[in-house]
Structures are given as structure tokens and as C-alpha cells.
Design a protein around this motif. Structure first.
Motif, PDB file in Angstrom:
ATOM      1  N   GLU A  99       0.814  -1.215   0.000  1.00  0.00           N
ATOM      2  CA  GLU A  99       0.000   0.000   0.000  1.00  0.00           C
ATOM      3  C   GLU A  99       0.846   1.263   0.000  1.00  0.00           C
ATOM      4  O   GLU A  99       0.559   2.212  -0.728  1.00  0.00           O
ATOM      5  CB  GLU A  99      -0.950  -0.014   1.198  1.00  0.00           C
ATOM      6  CG  GLU A  99      -1.966  -1.159   1.151  1.00  0.00           C
ATOM      7  CD  GLU A  99      -2.871  -1.183   2.362  1.00  0.00           C
ATOM      8  OE1 GLU A  99      -2.650  -0.351   3.276  1.00  0.00           O
ATOM      9  OE2 GLU A  99      -3.788  -2.025   2.400  1.00  0.00           O
ATOM     10  N   SER A 100       1.891   1.284   0.798  1.00  0.00           N
ATOM     11  CA  SER A 100       2.723   2.492   0.898  1.00  0.00           C
ATOM     12  C   SER A 100       3.951   2.445   0.008  1.00  0.00           C
ATOM     13  O   SER A 100       4.562   3.475  -0.272  1.00  0.00           O
ATOM     14  CB  SER A 100       3.172   2.691   2.355  1.00  0.00           C
ATOM     15  OG  SER A 100       4.047   1.643   2.759  1.00  0.00           O
ATOM     16  N   ARG A 149      -1.056  -5.954   7.195  1.00  0.00           N
ATOM     17  CA  ARG A 149      -0.577  -5.299   5.970  1.00  0.00           C
ATOM     18  C   ARG A 149      -0.648  -6.257   4.799  1.00  0.00           C
ATOM     19  O   ARG A 149      -0.613  -7.474   4.968  1.00  0.00           O
ATOM     20  CB  ARG A 149       0.842  -4.754   6.141  1.00  0.00           C
ATOM     21  CG  ARG A 149       1.889  -5.759   6.490  1.00  0.00           C
ATOM     22  CD  ARG A 149       3.314  -5.182   6.292  1.00  0.00           C
ATOM     23  NE  ARG A 149       3.491  -3.822   6.699  1.00  0.00           N
ATOM     24  CZ  ARG A 149       4.127  -3.424   7.806  1.00  0.00           C
ATOM     25  NH1 ARG A 149       4.624  -4.346   8.613  1.00  0.00           N
ATOM     26  NH2 ARG A 149       4.263  -2.172   8.100  1.00  0.00           N
TER      27      ARG A 149
END
Length: 337
Positions: A99-100, A149
């Protein structure tokens, strides 16, 4: 099947809740709070395993969660911590938060460990809240949830020498001749669909790892052919052997094109030491001189034939000398060097 990139969901185990309890013991008239703390949740941990060569184990098993910690108990007993989940991956694996985009770490050597999802802490029991002014607290805490995550695992092969060339340059044949690797060999382009590794053994107990990278064509750095997918595996090699077929019409143009593709993918690839290797010398007429090309930055030029064995000893000894020099320059230690 060679799998070098997968996406998985990982979650640390939740922590156990603290307990609310009071002592009831003979000889202790007033008792007191005795609720124990909850146990910590299990972590999700990546562990480098040299016995693995791909990430295929995680192609279908996407969800991995640490064990939840047990709740606290009376008599001040702390709950048992949850067991960690160990995910074994090949050395050379990079863990990225999908995601990041943050790189969490990489595992290079055997038994390297990386926590990618921490388990939640255990909650405090009421015994932890006792004070001189509040001797019988009924307060306790729930356990914290573990980290969650979406994780992207990427594999970059660890090799000492990478064989680079256009399709049908003779890379697979060369690797099969100098090592015990048995890559697919045929007389059509893109025979090699996945990278192959082989251990080259030299006299006096010397050895190094050689990688055969699928053929690189013009535009590989933009995704054409198979090069874009597998160029990442060249990044961790210490040196390159750029193969040019001896019967190529314009070897200088082939060399320049390959060097441009490497540089376009990564500036670091263009800085790797490289040798020019003219392959398939058996295709030239007997007595014909070997082709030549201007390569000022190369650490050597070799003329080889994987069919007859011509020039292979000189090539391997040259690779060994280059690797030893690279290790010494980097300050690496190791008896085999």
C-alpha cells in the motif's frame, strides 16, 4: 514453475486481555487484586531458507496470521504468548508494503529474519492498576490487535556472474556446460523463460554461482519480451558476462544495444564490471580468426564454444579473478575467496 513476485496478507496475532481477579487465600484476610496480564500475540516472521529457490509456496496461500495470545488468569498468572508464524523464503527476497511502497527489509543470508507483522501486546490485568489509594481496582485492559498489511514479496536471485545476451546467444548451453544446471535448450528464441542458477566448480575447491538470464531484446526495460520481468535478477550479480554470438553480423551494435538496455533499467547495472564473451565459436570455419569489438570498459574478451569446450577454462578463471578482486575491493571476508 519459477515465481519471483507474490502478494500476501499478513497479520500479527492479537494480544490476550488482562484478567480481573482477587486473591482468596487462607491467612490473607483482605486478599487483593490478582488478575494477570494477557500474553503477546505472535509475530509473522520471514526467514531466509537456502533450500528454496522460488516464492511458489505463496502463490495460492495468501493469508498468514500469528497466533493470538492467551488471556491473563487469576493468581497473577500471565497468559501464554501466541506462537510466531515463520514464512520461509529464498535468500534474495525483498519485503515491500504493497500500500505504501515502503521497503520493510530484505533477506540475503541463510536464516536472516524479518518481522513483517508484529503481534499485539497483551492487556494489563487489574493487579497492574493497584495503588496505595486504590487497592481493589476492577480495571483491566483488552489486548491490542496485531499489525495488518498487504505484503509484496519480490525475489532477486543472488549470483556472482550473470550471463546476459539476446535470445539464442548460447547462455543456457554455456551454463549447462560449466555447471550441473540443466536449463531448457532449443534452437528458437526465448527458450529460457525463467532464470537458471548453476554452481561452477573450479580446481582447488573454488566455486561461484552463475545465472542465466532470459534473453534481452530492444525495449526490455519498458516491458518488451521477458527482459523487464527478469532484469531485476541481474542487479545483485557481482559481474556480467555479455554473450555475443560469433556469427553476429554486427557484434558492436549488439553489445551497444545490450548495454543501453541495462543502463535504461538501472544505472547501477551499467556500472557492473563486465566481460565480452563471443559464443558459438564452433559455427565459424576452422582456422578463422575470432571476431573483435571495441569494449574499453570490459575486464576481458573471450572466445568460447560450449559445444567443443574451446576457451571455457580461460573464461571461468577470468570470472574467478574478477570476483576475487571485487570481493577484496568491497572488503568482504570469506575463506573461499
Amino acid at each position: 514453475m519459477f515465481v519471483d513476485s507474490v502478494t500476501v496478507e499478513v497479520e500479527g496475532g492479537g494480544g490476550g486481555s488482562g484478567a480481573e481477579a482477587f486473591r482468596r487465600e487462607k491467612g490473607v484476610p483482605r486478599g487483593g487484586p490478582a488478575g494477570g496480564d494477557g500474553g503477546k500475540g505472535g509475530d509473522v516472521v520471514l526467514v531466509a531458507d537456502p533450500g528454496l529457490t522460488t516464492l511458489s509456496d505463496y502463490r495460492y496461500g495468501r493469508h498468514h496470521r500469528g497466533e493470538r495470545g492467551r488471556h491473563g488468569e487469576g493468581f497473577g498468572r500471565t497468559g501464554r504468548s501466541g506462537r510466531d508464524i515463520r514464512l520461509r523464503v529464498p535468500p534474495g527476497t525483498i519485503a515491500v508494503d504493497d500500500e505504501s511502497g515502503e521497503v520493510l527489509g530484505e533477506l540475503l543470508a541463510a536464516d536472516d529474519r524479518l518481522v513483517v507483522a508484529a503481534g499485539g501486546r497483551g492487556g494489563r490485568g487489574n493487579a497492574s492498576f493497584a495503588s496505595p489509594t486504590h487497592r481493589a481496582p476492577r480495571r483491566w485492559e483488552p489486548g491490542a490487535e496485531g499489525e495488518r498489511r498487504v505484503l509484496r514479496l519480490e525475489l532477486k536471485l543472488l549470483a556472482d556472474v550473470g550471463l546476459v545476451g539476446e535470445p539464442n546467444a548460447g547462455k543456457s548451453t554455456l551454463l549447462s556446460r560449466v555447471s550441473r544446471a540443466r536449463p531448457k535448450i532449443a534452437d528458437y528464441p526465448f527458450t529460457t523463460l525463467t532464470p537458471n542458477l548453476g554452481v561452477v566448480e573450479l580446481p582447488d575447491f573454488r566455486s561461484f554461482v552463475m545465472a542465466d538470464i532470459p534473453g534481452i531484446i530492444e525495449g526490455a526495460h519498458d516491458g518488451r519480451g521477458l527482459g523487464h520481468r527478469f532484469l531485476r535478477h541481474v542487479e545483485r550479480t557481482r559481474a556480467l558476462a555479455i554473450l555475443l554470438p560469433a556469427d553476429a553480423e554486427d557484434p558492436a551494435a549488439v553489445l551497444a544495444g545490450l548495454r543501453d538496455e541495462l543502463a535504461s533499467y538501472s544505472a547501477g547495472l551499467a556500472e557492473l564490471p563486465y566481460a565480452v564473451v563471443f559464443s558459438k565459436m564452433d559455427l565459424l570455419p576452422a582456422g578463422a580468426g575470432g571476431p573483435a569489438v571495441e569494449a574499453p570498459g570490459a575486464w576481458g574478451t573471450y572466445h568460447v564454444s560450449a559445444v567443443t569446450g574451446e576457451g571455457l577454462k580461460a573464461l571461468l578463471e577470468g570470472c574467478w579473478s574478477q570476483l576475487r578482486a571485487a570481493r577484496r575491493a568491497a572488503g568482504d571476508a570469506g575463506d573461499r575467496w
